[in-house]
Design a protein around this motif. Structure first.
Motif, short mmCIF file in Angstrom:
data_model
loop_
_atom_site.label_atom_id
_atom_site.label_comp_id
_atom_site.label_asym_id
_atom_site.label_seq_id
_atom_site.Cartn_x
_atom_site.Cartn_y
_atom_site.Cartn_z
N LYS A 64 -58.44 -41.72 -1.39
CA LYS A 64 -58.30 -40.97 -0.35
C LYS A 64 -57.59 -41.65 0.78
O LYS A 64 -57.40 -41.03 2.00
N HIS A 65 -57.47 -43.01 0.86
CA HIS A 65 -56.82 -43.82 2.02
C HIS A 65 -55.51 -44.35 1.55
O HIS A 65 -55.13 -44.61 0.63
N ASP A 66 -54.52 -44.62 2.49
CA ASP A 66 -53.39 -45.26 2.48
C ASP A 66 -53.77 -46.69 2.56
O ASP A 66 -54.31 -47.17 3.50
N ARG A 109 -51.88 -38.87 2.10
CA ARG A 109 -51.38 -37.46 1.79
C ARG A 109 -52.31 -36.45 1.04
O ARG A 109 -52.44 -35.39 1.57
N ARG A 110 -52.72 -37.06 0.02
CA ARG A 110 -53.64 -36.19 -0.66
C ARG A 110 -54.89 -35.69 -0.16
O ARG A 110 -55.14 -34.58 0.12
N GLU A 111 -55.49 -36.66 0.49
CA GLU A 111 -56.56 -36.41 1.26
C GLU A 111 -56.32 -35.19 2.66
O GLU A 111 -57.16 -34.39 2.64
N ARG A 158 -57.94 -31.39 3.15
CA ARG A 158 -58.66 -31.20 4.38
C ARG A 158 -57.73 -30.02 5.10
O ARG A 158 -58.58 -29.16 5.49
N LEU A 159 -56.61 -29.95 4.98
CA LEU A 159 -55.66 -28.97 5.63
C LEU A 159 -56.04 -27.62 4.71
O LEU A 159 -56.05 -26.60 5.63
N ALA A 160 -56.26 -27.63 3.47
CA ALA A 160 -56.20 -26.58 2.59
C ALA A 160 -57.66 -25.68 3.08
O ALA A 160 -57.68 -24.77 2.82
N GLU A 161 -58.49 -26.34 3.63
CA GLU A 161 -59.93 -26.02 3.99
C GLU A 161 -59.63 -24.95 5.14
O GLU A 161 -60.43 -24.04 5.54
N HIS A 162 -58.34 -25.16 5.77
CA HIS A 162 -58.20 -24.26 7.16
C HIS A 162 -57.30 -23.15 6.79
O HIS A 162 -57.06 -22.26 7.47
N VAL A 163 -56.22 -23.34 5.82
CA VAL A 163 -55.02 -22.45 5.46
C VAL A 163 -55.74 -21.30 4.68
O VAL A 163 -56.42 -21.25 3.89
N GLY A 164 -55.27 -20.24 5.60
CA GLY A 164 -55.95 -18.58 5.01
C GLY A 164 -57.21 -18.51 5.27
O GLY A 164 -57.96 -17.47 4.85
N LEU A 194 -58.15 -35.49 12.26
CA LEU A 194 -57.76 -36.58 11.02
C LEU A 194 -56.43 -37.11 11.10
O LEU A 194 -55.51 -36.34 11.44
N VAL A 195 -56.33 -38.31 11.11
CA VAL A 195 -54.81 -38.93 11.14
C VAL A 195 -54.69 -39.49 9.86
O VAL A 195 -55.53 -40.20 9.17
N ALA A 196 -53.59 -39.11 9.32
CA ALA A 196 -52.94 -39.60 7.78
C ALA A 196 -51.53 -40.11 8.05
O ALA A 196 -50.86 -39.87 8.85
N ARG A 197 -51.42 -41.12 7.18
CA ARG A 197 -49.96 -41.31 7.04
C ARG A 197 -49.73 -40.72 5.64
O ARG A 197 -50.05 -40.81 4.69
N LEU A 198 -48.54 -39.89 5.84
CA LEU A 198 -47.96 -39.21 4.64
C LEU A 198 -47.08 -40.07 3.66
O LEU A 198 -47.29 -39.94 2.60
N GLU A 199 -46.32 -40.77 4.23
CA GLU A 199 -45.27 -41.46 3.62
C GLU A 199 -44.60 -42.12 4.55
O GLU A 199 -44.22 -41.87 5.88
N GLU A 200 -44.03 -43.77 4.14
CA GLU A 200 -43.49 -44.51 5.07
C GLU A 200 -43.88 -44.27 6.37
O GLU A 200 -44.85 -44.65 6.96
N ASP A 201 -42.85 -43.67 7.41
CA ASP A 201 -43.38 -44.05 9.01
C ASP A 201 -43.66 -42.49 9.60
O ASP A 201 -43.43 -41.97 10.55
#
Length: 310
Positions: free
Chosen positions: A141-143, A151-153, A157-163, A212-219
């Motif tokens: 779940k963590h970078d 990104r996966r986590e 979490r975002l999917a819980e709100h979409v729709g 929720l703060v996440a690192r998706l990839e690179e910067d």
């Protein structure tokens, strides 16, 4: 009545240092020639020493598990200091009673023009945090670099709100560090990783505990803002933009600063998937970068972008 003459500057500095070493909730020590010269009260307590015992004057070998571990640390420290970098790593230490724990050591020379001279050590007990990071569930779940959500986590979490049929507004920020490649090119990957970690910790401090703060990839970073509409998301984005612009990376002799572009999107019916929401945020961020960076753009359903004045 005549007032007493002011205390000499050296005396004032010494008094301040003594107060800091006694009262600061930080385990710190001054080390010279493989010996602890001065240690804080918290440093003594961390290693199992009390009011009647003191690590000051004792050899640094005593807190390490083996001669080999102690010698290897000296070699790594000398190499880092000679390269103009502090030492920042996790080490297994031993307390006075023989109990072992993992500590994060941050060591820097007192004077960078004399890297072989006296050094400042700051040690933090990371035994629990290290055990958590070694759990498969944490890793999934963590970078690894920033210790933020990956990104996966974030997508989960975002999917819980979409729709969702709930009336609660939810927004997402997409953050892209401007010209971060130049930092890595000029200073190297290690400095870049430390910058990303520090930036991630700074971002956490700018949002709510429920966000929720996440690192998706690179910067590229993303922030999930539940119960936050577009208007307030814009305000948060602008505060983060200003905070990044003011943020300074100090890593040994390395100094740098960057700026960031942010895209803002509020989830709505026309963004029916996680990919659609992230795509909208990334698109708005791309517009911010195209405008010169260090700016915020808002995705709107009509297909245009709004600039947050600042």
């Amino acid at each position: 009545m005549s007032s007493a003459p002011p205390a000499p500057t050296d005396d004032i500095t010494a008094a301040r240092l003594r107060a800091l070493l006694v009262r600061a909730p930080t385990a710190m020590a001054f080390v010279s020639g493989q010996r602890f010269e001065v240690v804080s009260e918290e440093f003594n307590h961390l290693f199992g020493y009390g009011d009647d015992t003191d690590l000051a004057g004792q050899g640094t070998r005593g807190v390490h598990t083996t001669d080999l571990a102690h010698t290897a640390l000296q070699e790594r420290t000398a190499a880092a200091f000679a390269a103009g970098r502090p030492l920042d790593e996790e080490i297994e230490y031993v307390k006075r009673d023989g109990h072992r724990f993992w500590g994060r050591l941050q060591a820097t020379p007192v004077h960078w023009d004399a890297p072989a001279g006296e050094a400042l050590w700051i040690v933090e007990d990371v035994t629990t945090a290290r055990a958590q990071r070694l759990q498969p569930t944490w890793t999934a779940k963590h970078d690894a670099v920033t210790e933020l959500a990956n990104r996966r986590e974030f997508e989960r979490r975002l999917a819980e709100h979409v729709g969702s049929r709930r009336n609660e507004p939810v927004s997402v920020l997409w953050l892209d560090v401007d010209r971060f490649g130049d930092v890595v090119k000029d200073m190297g990957t290690e400095v870049g990783d430390h910058f990303l970690y520090g930036l991630g910790q700074m971002l956490i401090g700018k949002v709510r505990a429920s966000d929720l703060v996440a690192r998706l990839e690179e910067d590229h970073f993303a922030i999930l803002l539940p119960d936050c509409d577009q208007h307030y998301a814009q305000i948060i984005a602008e505060k983060i933009r200003a905070a990044v612009a003011a943020y300074r990376l100090r890593w040994g002799l390395h100094r740098t600063r960057v700026k960031a572009s942010l895209g803002v999107v509020q989830i709505h019916a026309t963004l029916g998937t996680v990919d659609a929401v992230l795509g909208a945020g990334a698109l708005a961020c791309t517009e911010a970068k195209a405008a010169g960076g260090d700016s915020v753009r808002v995705f709107v359903s009509a297909g245009g972008y709004e600039e947050l004045a600042g």
